[in-house]
Scaffold this motif. Structure first.
Motif, short mmCIF file in Angstrom:
data_model
loop_
_atom_site.label_atom_id
_atom_site.label_comp_id
_atom_site.label_asym_id
_atom_site.label_seq_id
_atom_site.Cartn_x
_atom_site.Cartn_y
_atom_site.Cartn_z
N LEU A 45 0.89 -1.24 0.01
CA LEU A 45 -0.17 0.02 0.07
C LEU A 45 0.93 1.24 0.01
O LEU A 45 1.90 1.16 0.51
N PRO A 46 0.48 2.38 -0.58
CA PRO A 46 1.12 3.57 -0.44
C PRO A 46 1.12 3.96 0.80
O PRO A 46 0.47 3.73 1.78
N ALA A 47 2.37 4.78 1.38
CA ALA A 47 2.77 5.23 2.71
C ALA A 47 1.66 5.87 3.34
O ALA A 47 1.38 5.68 4.44
N ARG A 48 0.88 6.60 2.64
CA ARG A 48 -0.21 7.55 3.05
C ARG A 48 -1.31 6.48 3.70
O ARG A 48 -2.26 6.58 4.92
N ALA A 49 -1.68 5.49 2.79
CA ALA A 49 -2.85 4.52 3.10
C ALA A 49 -2.15 3.62 4.49
O ALA A 49 -3.07 3.33 5.13
#
Length: 129
Positions: free
Chosen positions: A98-102
């Motif tokens: 997953l992307p870092a923000r997620a």
């Protein structure tokens, strides 16, 4: 005595004392990033597992088990083809993608979404459960 009664009454009237004042967004109990950090499968090469490492690892395993158990049969269905450790490893692998923000989001919500996608139920969940 009158002062203490006055202070208690004043505290009961304050909005924050009853949880009615400022509202805060719900904080996740555990982010996906933190779960990934705790989940590490083995201590770093050449090191023995210290108690903090083992505690973090057990915490991650227990968290994964609790989330999976709470959603089992309703949001995802275990097919019985994989061991629990294999399912956990797949979930953590998906979390890492997953992307870092997620990954800053609630780990439980993300775990259930991954389990539902990878292990969908073939029948609708029972009513009332």
């Amino acid at each position: 005595m009158h002062v203490s009664v006055f202070l208690i009454a004043l505290c009961l009237c304050l909005p924050s004392a009853r949880g009615e004042g400022a509202s805060y967004p719900p904080a996740p109990r555990l982010s996906a990033d933190r779960l990934i950090a705790f989940y590490r499968e083995a201590p770093p090469q050449g090191e023995t597992a210290d108690p903090l490492f083992l505690l973090g690892q057990r915490y991650a395993q227990g968290y994964l088990a609790g989330v999976a158990d709470a959603a089992q049969g309703r949001q995802w269905c275990d097919t019985g083809r994989l061991k629990t450790l294999e399912i956990d490893a797949q979930v953590v692998t998906e979390l890492k993608k997953l992307p870092a923000r997620a990954r800053q989001g609630d780990a439980a919500t993300l775990i259930v979404a991954i389990l539902a996608r990878r292990f969908p139920c073939s029948t609708p969940p029972p009513m009332g459960g």
